[in-house]
Design a protein around this motif. Structure first.
Motif, PDB file in Angstrom:
ATOM      1  N   TYR A  98       0.831  -1.185   0.000  1.00  0.00           N
ATOM      2  CA  TYR A  98       0.000   0.000   0.000  1.00  0.00           C
ATOM      3  C   TYR A  98       0.879   1.253   0.000  1.00  0.00           C
ATOM      4  O   TYR A  98       2.045   1.204   0.425  1.00  0.00           O
ATOM      5  CB  TYR A  98      -0.890   0.023   1.241  1.00  0.00           C
ATOM      6  CG  TYR A  98      -1.983  -1.021   1.268  1.00  0.00           C
ATOM      7  CD1 TYR A  98      -2.464  -1.609   0.105  1.00  0.00           C
ATOM      8  CD2 TYR A  98      -2.557  -1.405   2.477  1.00  0.00           C
ATOM      9  CE1 TYR A  98      -3.476  -2.545   0.142  1.00  0.00           C
ATOM     10  CE2 TYR A  98      -3.581  -2.341   2.528  1.00  0.00           C
ATOM     11  CZ  TYR A  98      -4.032  -2.911   1.358  1.00  0.00           C
ATOM     12  OH  TYR A  98      -5.042  -3.842   1.397  1.00  0.00           O
ATOM     13  N   PRO A  99       0.349   2.380  -0.450  1.00  0.00           N
ATOM     14  CA  PRO A  99       1.126   3.626  -0.387  1.00  0.00           C
ATOM     15  C   PRO A  99       1.539   3.926   1.054  1.00  0.00           C
ATOM     16  O   PRO A  99       0.704   3.912   1.964  1.00  0.00           O
ATOM     17  CB  PRO A  99       0.141   4.682  -0.908  1.00  0.00           C
ATOM     18  CG  PRO A  99      -0.868   3.914  -1.704  1.00  0.00           C
ATOM     19  CD  PRO A  99      -0.991   2.583  -1.045  1.00  0.00           C
ATOM     20  N   GLY A 100       2.811   4.146   1.268  1.00  0.00           N
ATOM     21  CA  GLY A 100       3.309   4.420   2.606  1.00  0.00           C
ATOM     22  C   GLY A 100       3.672   3.183   3.409  1.00  0.00           C
ATOM     23  O   GLY A 100       3.956   3.284   4.607  1.00  0.00           O
ATOM     24  N   PHE A 101       3.696   2.020   2.752  1.00  0.00           N
ATOM     25  CA  PHE A 101       4.039   0.773   3.451  1.00  0.00           C
ATOM     26  C   PHE A 101       5.406   0.865   4.119  1.00  0.00           C
ATOM     27  O   PHE A 101       6.366   1.379   3.547  1.00  0.00           O
ATOM     28  CB  PHE A 101       4.055  -0.386   2.450  1.00  0.00           C
ATOM     29  CG  PHE A 101       4.686  -1.648   2.982  1.00  0.00           C
ATOM     30  CD1 PHE A 101       3.944  -2.537   3.744  1.00  0.00           C
ATOM     31  CD2 PHE A 101       6.028  -1.934   2.728  1.00  0.00           C
ATOM     32  CE1 PHE A 101       4.529  -3.695   4.244  1.00  0.00           C
ATOM     33  CE2 PHE A 101       6.618  -3.084   3.220  1.00  0.00           C
ATOM     34  CZ  PHE A 101       5.865  -3.972   3.980  1.00  0.00           C
ATOM     35  N   VAL A 102       5.490   0.323   5.333  1.00  0.00           N
ATOM     36  CA  VAL A 102       6.753   0.186   6.053  1.00  0.00           C
ATOM     37  C   VAL A 102       6.835  -1.240   6.583  1.00  0.00           C
ATOM     38  O   VAL A 102       5.909  -1.693   7.279  1.00  0.00           O
ATOM     39  CB  VAL A 102       6.853   1.179   7.230  1.00  0.00           C
ATOM     40  CG1 VAL A 102       8.143   0.945   8.020  1.00  0.00           C
ATOM     41  CG2 VAL A 102       6.794   2.619   6.725  1.00  0.00           C
ATOM     42  N   ALA A 103       7.888  -1.961   6.254  1.00  0.00           N
ATOM     43  CA  ALA A 103       8.050  -3.335   6.748  1.00  0.00           C
ATOM     44  C   ALA A 103       8.207  -3.326   8.259  1.00  0.00           C
ATOM     45  O   ALA A 103       8.994  -2.551   8.811  1.00  0.00           O
ATOM     46  CB  ALA A 103       9.268  -3.982   6.101  1.00  0.00           C
ATOM     47  N   PHE A 104       7.439  -4.211   8.937  1.00  0.00           N
ATOM     48  CA  PHE A 104       7.532  -4.293  10.390  1.00  0.00           C
ATOM     49  C   PHE A 104       6.945  -5.625  10.859  1.00  0.00           C
ATOM     50  O   PHE A 104       5.861  -5.993  10.442  1.00  0.00           O
ATOM     51  CB  PHE A 104       6.766  -3.143  11.052  1.00  0.00           C
ATOM     52  CG  PHE A 104       6.753  -3.223  12.558  1.00  0.00           C
ATOM     53  CD1 PHE A 104       7.870  -2.835  13.282  1.00  0.00           C
ATOM     54  CD2 PHE A 104       5.640  -3.713  13.241  1.00  0.00           C
ATOM     55  CE1 PHE A 104       7.867  -2.927  14.676  1.00  0.00           C
ATOM     56  CE2 PHE A 104       5.642  -3.803  14.623  1.00  0.00           C
ATOM     57  CZ  PHE A 104       6.758  -3.410  15.342  1.00  0.00           C
ATOM     58  N   PRO A 105       7.621  -6.355  11.729  1.00  0.00           N
ATOM     59  CA  PRO A 105       8.966  -6.062  12.255  1.00  0.00           C
ATOM     60  C   PRO A 105      10.089  -6.700  11.447  1.00  0.00           C
ATOM     61  O   PRO A 105      11.245  -6.573  11.833  1.00  0.00           O
ATOM     62  CB  PRO A 105       8.894  -6.674  13.656  1.00  0.00           C
ATOM     63  CG  PRO A 105       8.000  -7.844  13.501  1.00  0.00           C
ATOM     64  CD  PRO A 105       6.974  -7.442  12.468  1.00  0.00           C
ATOM     65  N   TYR A 106       9.755  -7.380  10.322  1.00  0.00           N
ATOM     66  CA  TYR A 106      10.824  -7.956   9.504  1.00  0.00           C
ATOM     67  C   TYR A 106      10.362  -8.018   8.047  1.00  0.00           C
ATOM     68  O   TYR A 106       9.184  -8.204   7.753  1.00  0.00           O
ATOM     69  CB  TYR A 106      11.247  -9.344  10.013  1.00  0.00           C
ATOM     70  CG  TYR A 106      10.150 -10.382  10.092  1.00  0.00           C
ATOM     71  CD1 TYR A 106      10.040 -11.395   9.139  1.00  0.00           C
ATOM     72  CD2 TYR A 106       9.223 -10.382  11.140  1.00  0.00           C
ATOM     73  CE1 TYR A 106       9.046 -12.353   9.217  1.00  0.00           C
ATOM     74  CE2 TYR A 106       8.231 -11.337  11.233  1.00  0.00           C
ATOM     75  CZ  TYR A 106       8.139 -12.317  10.268  1.00  0.00           C
ATOM     76  OH  TYR A 106       7.145 -13.270  10.344  1.00  0.00           O
ATOM     77  N   ARG A 107      11.305  -7.827   7.141  1.00  0.00           N
ATOM     78  CA  ARG A 107      11.005  -7.759   5.707  1.00  0.00           C
ATOM     79  C   ARG A 107      10.412  -9.049   5.178  1.00  0.00           C
ATOM     80  O   ARG A 107       9.622  -9.050   4.228  1.00  0.00           O
ATOM     81  CB  ARG A 107      12.263  -7.433   4.901  1.00  0.00           C
ATOM     82  CG  ARG A 107      12.823  -6.051   5.090  1.00  0.00           C
ATOM     83  CD  ARG A 107      14.022  -5.829   4.159  1.00  0.00           C
ATOM     84  NE  ARG A 107      13.646  -5.970   2.756  1.00  0.00           N
ATOM     85  CZ  ARG A 107      14.054  -6.961   1.966  1.00  0.00           C
ATOM     86  NH1 ARG A 107      14.842  -7.914   2.426  1.00  0.00           N
ATOM     87  NH2 ARG A 107      13.675  -7.015   0.704  1.00  0.00           N
ATOM     88  N   GLU A 108      10.799 -10.173   5.769  1.00  0.00           N
ATOM     89  CA  GLU A 108      10.435 -11.469   5.193  1.00  0.00           C
ATOM     90  C   GLU A 108       8.962 -11.815   5.365  1.00  0.00           C
ATOM     91  O   GLU A 108       8.487 -12.780   4.761  1.00  0.00           O
ATOM     92  CB  GLU A 108      11.298 -12.580   5.812  1.00  0.00           C
ATOM     93  CG  GLU A 108      12.750 -12.545   5.378  1.00  0.00           C
ATOM     94  CD  GLU A 108      13.573 -11.518   6.143  1.00  0.00           C
ATOM     95  OE1 GLU A 108      14.735 -11.312   5.779  1.00  0.00           O
ATOM     96  OE2 GLU A 108      13.042 -10.910   7.111  1.00  0.00           O
ATOM     97  N   TYR A 109       8.229 -11.054   6.197  1.00  0.00           N
ATOM     98  CA  TYR A 109       6.807 -11.393   6.293  1.00  0.00           C
ATOM     99  C   TYR A 109       6.074 -11.017   5.010  1.00  0.00           C
ATOM    100  O   TYR A 109       5.296 -11.808   4.478  1.00  0.00           O
ATOM    101  CB  TYR A 109       6.119 -10.736   7.497  1.00  0.00           C
ATOM    102  CG  TYR A 109       4.659 -11.166   7.536  1.00  0.00           C
ATOM    103  CD1 TYR A 109       4.331 -12.477   7.840  1.00  0.00           C
ATOM    104  CD2 TYR A 109       3.639 -10.298   7.160  1.00  0.00           C
ATOM    105  CE1 TYR A 109       3.018 -12.920   7.792  1.00  0.00           C
ATOM    106  CE2 TYR A 109       2.325 -10.722   7.114  1.00  0.00           C
ATOM    107  CZ  TYR A 109       2.014 -12.032   7.431  1.00  0.00           C
ATOM    108  OH  TYR A 109       0.709 -12.465   7.367  1.00  0.00           O
ATOM    109  N   SER A 110       6.301  -9.817   4.486  1.00  0.00           N
ATOM    110  CA  SER A 110       5.550  -9.342   3.325  1.00  0.00           C
ATOM    111  C   SER A 110       6.431  -8.870   2.181  1.00  0.00           C
ATOM    112  O   SER A 110       6.250  -9.267   1.027  1.00  0.00           O
ATOM    113  CB  SER A 110       4.629  -8.167   3.724  1.00  0.00           C
ATOM    114  OG  SER A 110       3.737  -8.510   4.739  1.00  0.00           O
ATOM    115  N   GLU A 111       7.405  -8.006   2.506  1.00  0.00           N
ATOM    116  CA  GLU A 111       8.086  -7.229   1.469  1.00  0.00           C
ATOM    117  C   GLU A 111       8.754  -8.104   0.420  1.00  0.00           C
ATOM    118  O   GLU A 111       8.730  -7.770  -0.772  1.00  0.00           O
ATOM    119  CB  GLU A 111       9.116  -6.304   2.121  1.00  0.00           C
ATOM    120  CG  GLU A 111       9.723  -5.299   1.150  1.00  0.00           C
ATOM    121  CD  GLU A 111      10.616  -4.298   1.850  1.00  0.00           C
ATOM    122  OE1 GLU A 111      11.156  -3.425   1.151  1.00  0.00           O
ATOM    123  OE2 GLU A 111      10.779  -4.373   3.084  1.00  0.00           O
ATOM    124  N   VAL A 112       9.333  -9.204   0.818  1.00  0.00           N
ATOM    125  CA  VAL A 112      10.063 -10.038  -0.151  1.00  0.00           C
ATOM    126  C   VAL A 112       9.114 -10.736  -1.130  1.00  0.00           C
ATOM    127  O   VAL A 112       9.563 -11.279  -2.148  1.00  0.00           O
ATOM    128  CB  VAL A 112      10.942 -11.082   0.570  1.00  0.00           C
ATOM    129  CG1 VAL A 112      12.001 -10.404   1.426  1.00  0.00           C
ATOM    130  CG2 VAL A 112      10.103 -12.038   1.420  1.00  0.00           C
TER     131      VAL A 112
END
Length: 437
Positions: A370-384
């Motif tokens: 989503y616009p303004g997304f920030v990975a938390f608390p670790y990238r591997e949950y969603s961002e990758v």
């Protein structure tokens, strides 16, 4: 409020662990250590992985406690070892895995009793405890998929879901054009990909009132849908031809009748249940055959959450209160979807039913931030996982724990994936004259 948060966290952790025990205690050690499909881990891997994640986040990170079993962190790292290779790892045997998970949990309860519930992002409103409860429930769903893939007699039992009715229910509803708030910035246990809340403005569209049924899908099959490339994305048609796919997973034809295997039981395909175990390609092909399309993720969420009269987005289709057995088929309470038209108490403001529970619903959308997304608390949950490789699923299945089910919750998977508890509903654009209806 702190005491209420502790009780909520304790209840979520306890419910998840009780379900985990149900899934591992119903089979012997040989079944726990076997790999029932290269698509899935041995059940004993999931059991110890649950304990290891809990140790890493709640004992070490939140509680500041000394590591219990740092030497197994690598063994239970889901990103380091693909599922097919996990049986070759030095896994904890079943008795040791149970003992390890129980030891971690006992120490976590002490952390929960004493840790402040504010002042740090991980502990604010008990987030880390909610995150771990959701993680365990997600692995419980994964283990339930493994139970579906295993051969042999049934190991799990559950009562049948309530029987619904579509009498007097329109086949589709018009979702009016206009803006709505998608995602959340206030749900305390929402995960990073659900954030932040943002405004979306959509044209009007029509949406199925219920998921597509097995009977509907049988009509697509009878009309030669699997053999007609007109309905298929090119890569999807290539995939079904290469693997000789001509029906949903676990279906087979015998004596002129379609049967399915469900948790060790073979039974006639129920025409009035939502179709299950279909890939995104199959869902997309059916929708094209029907002269319709899959809804986008934004369309799905607007249908599930937007309350036009109140001018706001709800937590769930029925309102803001947590789900009960009157609202949705969740938490492995039943080992199958309820028939279409069930759970009128869970309907959205527009009367759309079964948006939560029963089957995950494929959408047309890629899994993107989503616009303004920030990975938390670790990238591997969603961002990758962001990008065009994965498609979004919404709503949750009968296998989803209620702690991991919200109107904003996002699931994603590869479009060829079929073992998951996924079905779909369809949509269509509204004509120009219908937009203000």
């Amino acid at each position: 409020m702190t005491d209420e948060l502790r009780q909520r966290a304790l209840a979520a952790l306890t419910d998840a662990r009780a379900r985990t025990a149900t899934l591992v205690d119903c089979v012997d050690d040989g079944e726990l250590t076997a790999q029932h499909s290269p698509l899935m881990s041995p059940l004993v891997w999931d059991l110890a992985h649950i304990g290891n994640q809990e140790e890493q986040w709640l004992l070490r990170t939140v509680g500041g406690r000394e590591a219990l079993r740092p030497e197994i962190d690598s063994v239970y790292d889901a990103f380091e070892h693909p599922r097919a290779s996990r049986p070759s790892l030095p896994l904890l045997p079943p008795s040791e895995a149970r003992g390890y998970a129980a030891d971690v949990r006992g120490r976590v309860l002490d952390v929960l009793e004493h840790i402040p519930m504010e002042g740090a992002p991980l502990t604010e409103a008990g987030f880390a405890f909610g995150m771990i409860a959701q993680h365990e429930q997600q692995h419980d769903e994964t283990m339930l998929i493994t139970h579906q893939l295993r051969t042999g007699p049934a190991a799990l039992v559950a009562p049948a879901p309530p029987h619904g009715s579509t009498h007097g229910l329109p086949s589709e509803v018009l979702v009016p054009a206009g803006p709505f708030t998608m995602g959340t910035s206030t749900e305390p246990w929402a995960l990073d990909n659900e954030r932040p809340a943002h405004l979306r403005d959509l044209p009007a569209f029509w949406l199925d009132t219920t998921p597509v049924s097995c009977g509907d899908y049988l009509a697509f099959m009878a009309d030669g849908g699997y053999g007609d490339p007109r309905w298929w994305a090119a890569e999807g048609f290539e995939q079904i031809q290469r693997h000789h796919i001509a029906a949903p997973l676990f279906w087979h034809r015998e004596g002129g009748q379609w049967l399915r295997r469900r948790f060790g039981v073979t039974e006639p395909v129920p025409r009035d249940e939502p179709v299950l175990h279909v890939s995104w390609y199959e869902a997309d092909a059916y929708a094209r055959w029907a002269g319709r399309r899959l809804p986008t993720e934004a369309e799905w969420e607007k249908s599930a959450r937007h309350d036009e009269a109140a001018g706001r987005s709800r937590r769930f289709p029925w309102g803001d209160e947590d789900p009960t057995p009157l609202h949705a088929n969740l938490g492995q309470r039943h080992l199958r979807p309820a028939s279409i038209g069930s759970y009128p108490g869970g309907a959205s403001p527009l009367g759309v039913r079964q948006l939560m529970g029963d089957v995950w619903e494929w959408t047309a959308s890629d899994f993107l931030p989503y616009p303004g997304f920030v990975a938390f608390p670790y990238r591997e949950y969603s961002e990758v996982f962001f990008g065009g490789e994965h498609k979004v699923l919404r709503g949750g299945s009968f296998a989803v724990g209620s702690v991991a089910c919200r109107g904003t919750f996002r699931n994603w998977d590869l479009p060829a994936r079929r073992q998951i508890f996924a079905g779909f509903r369809t949509a269509r654009d509204a004509g120009h004259g219908e937009a203000g209806a």
